[in-house]
Enzyme design. Structure first.
Site, PDB file in Angstrom:
ATOM      1  CG  ASP A  72      -4.410  -2.122   2.236  1.00 17.63           C
ATOM      2  OD1 ASP A  72      -4.127  -1.899   1.051  1.00 17.63           O
ATOM      3  OD2 ASP A  72      -4.201  -1.302   3.152  1.00 17.63           O
TER       4      ASP A  72
ATOM      5  CG  ASP B 287      -1.774   1.165   1.395  1.00 13.69           C
ATOM      6  OD1 ASP B 287      -2.361   1.606   0.396  1.00 13.69           O
ATOM      7  OD2 ASP B 287      -1.864   1.682   2.527  1.00 13.69           O
ATOM      8  CG  PHE B 288       1.851   5.548  -1.879  1.00 15.81           C
ATOM      9  CD1 PHE B 288       3.194   5.374  -2.196  1.00 15.81           C
ATOM     10  CD2 PHE B 288       1.374   6.836  -1.706  1.00 15.81           C
ATOM     11  CE1 PHE B 288       4.048   6.465  -2.327  1.00 15.81           C
ATOM     12  CE2 PHE B 288       2.212   7.943  -1.851  1.00 15.81           C
ATOM     13  CZ  PHE B 288       3.553   7.757  -2.160  1.00 15.81           C
ATOM     14  CG  ASP B 289      -2.183   7.538   0.391  1.00 16.15           C
ATOM     15  OD1 ASP B 289      -1.104   7.780  -0.173  1.00 16.15           O
ATOM     16  OD2 ASP B 289      -3.264   8.023   0.014  1.00 16.15           O
TER      17      ASP B 289
ATOM     18  N   GLY C  25      -5.108   3.383  -3.418  1.00 13.65           N
ATOM     19  CA  GLY C  25      -6.343   4.095  -3.663  1.00 13.65           C
ATOM     20  C   GLY C  25      -6.125   5.593  -3.777  1.00 13.65           C
TER      21      GLY C  25
ATOM     22  CE  LYS D 124      -4.891  -0.691  -2.141  1.00 13.94           C
ATOM     23  NZ  LYS D 124      -4.153  -0.218  -0.945  1.00 13.94           N
TER      24      LYS D 124
END
Length: 207
Positions: free
Chosen positions: A167, A7-9, A96, A140
Protein backbone atom coordinates in the site's frame (compact mmCIF):
# COMPACT_ATOMS: atom_id res chain seq x y z
CA UNK A 1 -16.15 14.68 -5.82
CA UNK A 2 -13.46 12.97 -3.76
CA UNK A 3 -11.71 9.62 -4.12
CA UNK A 4 -11.14 6.93 -1.48
CA UNK A 5 -8.94 3.92 -2.21
CA UNK A 6 -9.23 1.02 0.23
CA UNK A 7 -7.17 -2.13 0.56
CA UNK A 8 -9.17 -5.36 0.91
CA UNK A 9 -7.24 -8.07 2.76
CA UNK A 10 -6.67 -7.21 6.44
CA UNK A 11 -8.45 -3.87 5.87
CA UNK A 12 -12.01 -4.48 4.69
CA UNK A 13 -11.64 -8.21 5.32
CA UNK A 14 -10.31 -9.62 8.58
CA UNK A 15 -7.39 -11.71 7.34
CA UNK A 16 -5.63 -12.58 4.10
CA UNK A 17 -7.66 -14.37 1.42
CA UNK A 18 -4.71 -16.38 0.12
CA UNK A 19 -3.91 -17.65 3.62
CA UNK A 20 -7.49 -18.86 4.05
CA UNK A 21 -7.36 -20.57 0.65
CA UNK A 22 -4.08 -22.22 1.59
CA UNK A 23 -5.69 -23.75 4.66
CA UNK A 24 -8.01 -25.71 2.35
CA UNK A 25 -5.08 -27.52 0.69
CA UNK A 26 -2.74 -27.92 3.65
CA UNK A 27 -0.14 -25.29 2.76
CA UNK A 28 -1.27 -22.58 5.17
CA UNK A 29 1.96 -22.33 7.17
CA UNK A 30 4.19 -21.77 4.14
CA UNK A 31 1.77 -19.33 2.49
CA UNK A 32 1.28 -17.35 5.72
CA UNK A 33 5.06 -17.01 6.11
CA UNK A 34 5.36 -15.59 2.57
CA UNK A 35 2.35 -13.29 3.04
CA UNK A 36 3.67 -11.87 6.31
CA UNK A 37 7.13 -11.22 4.86
CA UNK A 38 5.62 -9.51 1.80
CA UNK A 39 3.36 -7.30 3.93
CA UNK A 40 6.34 -6.23 6.03
CA UNK A 41 8.19 -5.31 2.84
CA UNK A 42 10.83 -8.00 3.27
CA UNK A 43 9.97 -9.86 0.03
CA UNK A 44 9.28 -8.53 -3.45
CA UNK A 45 5.50 -8.51 -3.77
CA UNK A 46 5.44 -9.91 -7.32
CA UNK A 47 7.73 -12.83 -6.46
CA UNK A 48 5.85 -13.54 -3.25
CA UNK A 49 2.47 -13.55 -4.99
CA UNK A 50 3.72 -15.94 -7.66
CA UNK A 51 5.22 -18.28 -5.07
CA UNK A 52 2.02 -18.36 -3.05
CA UNK A 53 -0.18 -18.93 -6.12
CA UNK A 54 1.98 -21.88 -7.16
CA UNK A 55 1.34 -23.52 -3.81
CA UNK A 56 -2.40 -23.53 -4.62
CA UNK A 57 -1.94 -25.46 -7.88
CA UNK A 58 -4.57 -28.18 -8.32
CA UNK A 59 -7.13 -26.62 -5.98
CA UNK A 60 -10.75 -26.78 -7.16
CA UNK A 61 -11.88 -23.43 -8.55
CA UNK A 62 -15.31 -24.03 -6.99
CA UNK A 63 -13.69 -24.16 -3.54
CA UNK A 64 -11.93 -20.87 -4.27
CA UNK A 65 -15.30 -19.25 -4.96
CA UNK A 66 -16.89 -20.76 -1.86
CA UNK A 67 -14.08 -19.47 0.33
CA UNK A 68 -14.01 -16.03 -1.32
CA UNK A 69 -17.76 -15.57 -0.86
CA UNK A 70 -17.62 -16.35 2.86
CA UNK A 71 -14.76 -14.25 4.15
CA UNK A 72 -14.87 -12.59 7.59
CA UNK A 73 -15.40 -8.86 7.15
CA UNK A 74 -13.59 -6.34 9.30
CA UNK A 75 -15.81 -4.78 11.97
CA UNK A 76 -17.11 -1.44 10.73
CA UNK A 77 -16.29 -2.06 7.04
CA UNK A 78 -19.82 -1.45 5.80
CA UNK A 79 -20.33 1.60 8.02
CA UNK A 80 -17.01 3.15 6.97
CA UNK A 81 -17.81 2.81 3.27
CA UNK A 82 -21.34 4.15 3.82
CA UNK A 83 -19.89 7.21 5.57
CA UNK A 84 -17.42 7.82 2.73
CA UNK A 85 -20.25 7.65 0.19
CA UNK A 86 -22.31 10.10 2.25
CA UNK A 87 -19.35 12.50 2.05
CA UNK A 88 -19.26 12.34 -1.78
CA UNK A 89 -16.31 9.97 -2.10
CA UNK A 90 -16.03 7.60 -5.02
CA UNK A 91 -14.78 4.43 -3.34
CA UNK A 92 -12.48 1.93 -5.06
CA UNK A 93 -10.81 -1.20 -3.72
CA UNK A 94 -7.24 -2.01 -4.78
CA UNK A 95 -6.30 -5.54 -3.77
CA UNK A 96 -3.34 -7.82 -4.28
CA UNK A 97 -5.89 -10.54 -3.56
CA UNK A 98 -8.47 -11.97 -5.90
CA UNK A 99 -11.44 -10.87 -7.98
CA UNK A 100 -13.49 -13.83 -6.72
CA UNK A 101 -13.67 -11.89 -3.44
CA UNK A 102 -13.44 -8.22 -4.42
CA UNK A 103 -16.16 -8.38 -7.08
CA UNK A 104 -18.51 -10.33 -4.79
CA UNK A 105 -18.05 -7.94 -1.85
CA UNK A 106 -18.65 -4.91 -4.06
CA UNK A 107 -22.35 -5.75 -3.79
CA UNK A 108 -22.15 -6.51 -0.07
CA UNK A 109 -20.18 -3.43 1.01
CA UNK A 110 -21.27 -0.93 -1.63
CA UNK A 111 -17.99 0.35 -3.02
CA UNK A 112 -17.95 1.66 -6.60
CA UNK A 113 -15.28 -0.44 -8.30
CA UNK A 114 -12.41 -2.83 -7.64
CA UNK A 115 -9.04 -3.76 -9.06
CA UNK A 116 -7.45 -7.06 -8.08
CA UNK A 117 -5.95 -10.29 -9.43
CA UNK A 118 -7.14 -13.56 -10.98
CA UNK A 119 -6.10 -17.10 -10.10
CA UNK A 120 -5.88 -18.87 -13.45
CA UNK A 121 -7.74 -22.16 -13.74
CA UNK A 122 -8.23 -24.79 -16.45
CA UNK A 123 -10.87 -27.53 -16.33
CA UNK A 124 -11.94 -26.40 -12.88
CA UNK A 125 -8.47 -26.62 -11.29
CA UNK A 126 -6.01 -23.86 -10.39
CA UNK A 127 -2.92 -23.90 -12.59
CA UNK A 128 -0.73 -22.10 -10.06
CA UNK A 129 -0.55 -19.00 -12.28
CA UNK A 130 -1.81 -15.58 -11.27
CA UNK A 131 -2.27 -12.30 -13.15
CA UNK A 132 -4.21 -9.07 -12.92
CA UNK A 133 -4.24 -5.44 -11.88
CA UNK A 134 -2.20 -5.45 -8.65
CA UNK A 135 0.81 -7.68 -9.25
CA UNK A 136 3.67 -5.37 -8.21
CA UNK A 137 4.65 -3.25 -5.22
CA UNK A 138 4.07 -0.13 -7.35
CA UNK A 139 0.70 -1.22 -8.79
CA UNK A 140 -1.58 0.60 -6.36
CA UNK A 141 0.21 3.92 -6.77
CA UNK A 142 0.13 3.56 -10.55
CA UNK A 143 -3.59 2.78 -10.54
CA UNK A 144 -4.32 5.67 -8.22
CA UNK A 145 -2.54 8.18 -10.45
CA UNK A 146 -4.49 6.96 -13.48
CA UNK A 147 -7.83 7.18 -11.64
CA UNK A 148 -7.04 10.69 -10.40
CA UNK A 149 -6.22 11.74 -13.95
CA UNK A 150 -9.33 10.11 -15.40
CA UNK A 151 -11.70 11.59 -12.81
CA UNK A 152 -9.96 14.94 -12.42
CA UNK A 153 -9.43 14.42 -8.69
CA UNK A 154 -6.48 15.97 -6.88
CA UNK A 155 -4.16 14.48 -4.28
CA UNK A 156 -5.79 16.82 -1.75
CA UNK A 157 -9.19 15.23 -2.44
CA UNK A 158 -7.86 11.67 -2.13
CA UNK A 159 -7.96 9.31 0.87
CA UNK A 160 -6.17 5.96 1.07
CA UNK A 161 -6.43 3.21 3.68
CA UNK A 162 -4.38 0.03 3.99
CA UNK A 163 -2.19 -2.14 6.20
CA UNK A 164 0.85 -3.46 4.34
CA UNK A 165 3.94 -2.72 2.28
CA UNK A 166 2.13 -3.01 -1.06
CA UNK A 167 0.00 0.00 0.00
CA UNK A 168 3.04 2.30 0.32
CA UNK A 169 2.98 3.33 -3.36
CA UNK A 170 -0.56 4.73 -3.14
CA UNK A 171 0.20 6.58 0.12
CA UNK A 172 2.52 8.83 -1.89
CA UNK A 173 -0.43 10.35 -3.78
CA UNK A 174 -3.08 11.09 -1.13
CA UNK A 175 -3.64 13.82 1.44
CA UNK A 176 -5.38 11.51 3.95
CA UNK A 177 -3.34 8.36 4.57
CA UNK A 178 -4.85 5.87 7.01
CA UNK A 179 -2.68 3.02 8.30
CA UNK A 180 -5.15 0.50 9.70
CA UNK A 181 -3.68 -2.05 12.15
CA UNK A 182 -0.70 -1.70 9.85
CA UNK A 183 2.87 -2.89 9.49
CA UNK A 184 5.59 -0.40 10.57
CA UNK A 185 6.66 0.21 6.96
CA UNK A 186 3.22 1.70 6.21
CA UNK A 187 2.77 3.57 9.49
CA UNK A 188 5.86 5.60 8.57
CA UNK A 189 3.99 6.97 5.53
CA UNK A 190 0.63 7.59 7.24
CA UNK A 191 -0.84 10.71 8.82
CA UNK A 192 -3.72 8.80 10.46
CA UNK A 193 -2.98 5.62 12.42
CA UNK A 194 -5.76 3.32 13.65
CA UNK A 195 -4.72 0.54 16.02
CA UNK A 196 -8.25 -0.57 16.96
CA UNK A 197 -9.57 -3.42 14.79
CA UNK A 198 -12.74 -1.54 13.83
CA UNK A 199 -13.01 0.74 10.80
CA UNK A 200 -15.62 2.85 12.56
CA UNK A 201 -12.69 4.31 14.51
CA UNK A 202 -11.65 6.10 11.30
CA UNK A 203 -15.00 7.88 10.78
CA UNK A 204 -14.43 10.75 13.27
CA UNK A 205 -11.06 11.40 11.62
CA UNK A 206 -12.50 12.04 8.14
CA UNK A 207 -13.17 15.74 8.81
Amino acid sequence: MKLAILDFDSTLMDGETIDILAEQVGVQEEVERLTEAAMRGELDFFESLQQRARLLKGMDASIVNDVCHNLPLMPGAKEFIHELKCRDYKVAVFSGGFRNATRYYKQVLGYDTEFSNILHHVDGKLTGEVGGDVMFDFSKGDLLLRLQDLLGISEQATLVCGDGANDVSMFAHAAKRIAFCAKPVLKEKANIIIEEKDLRAAIPLLD
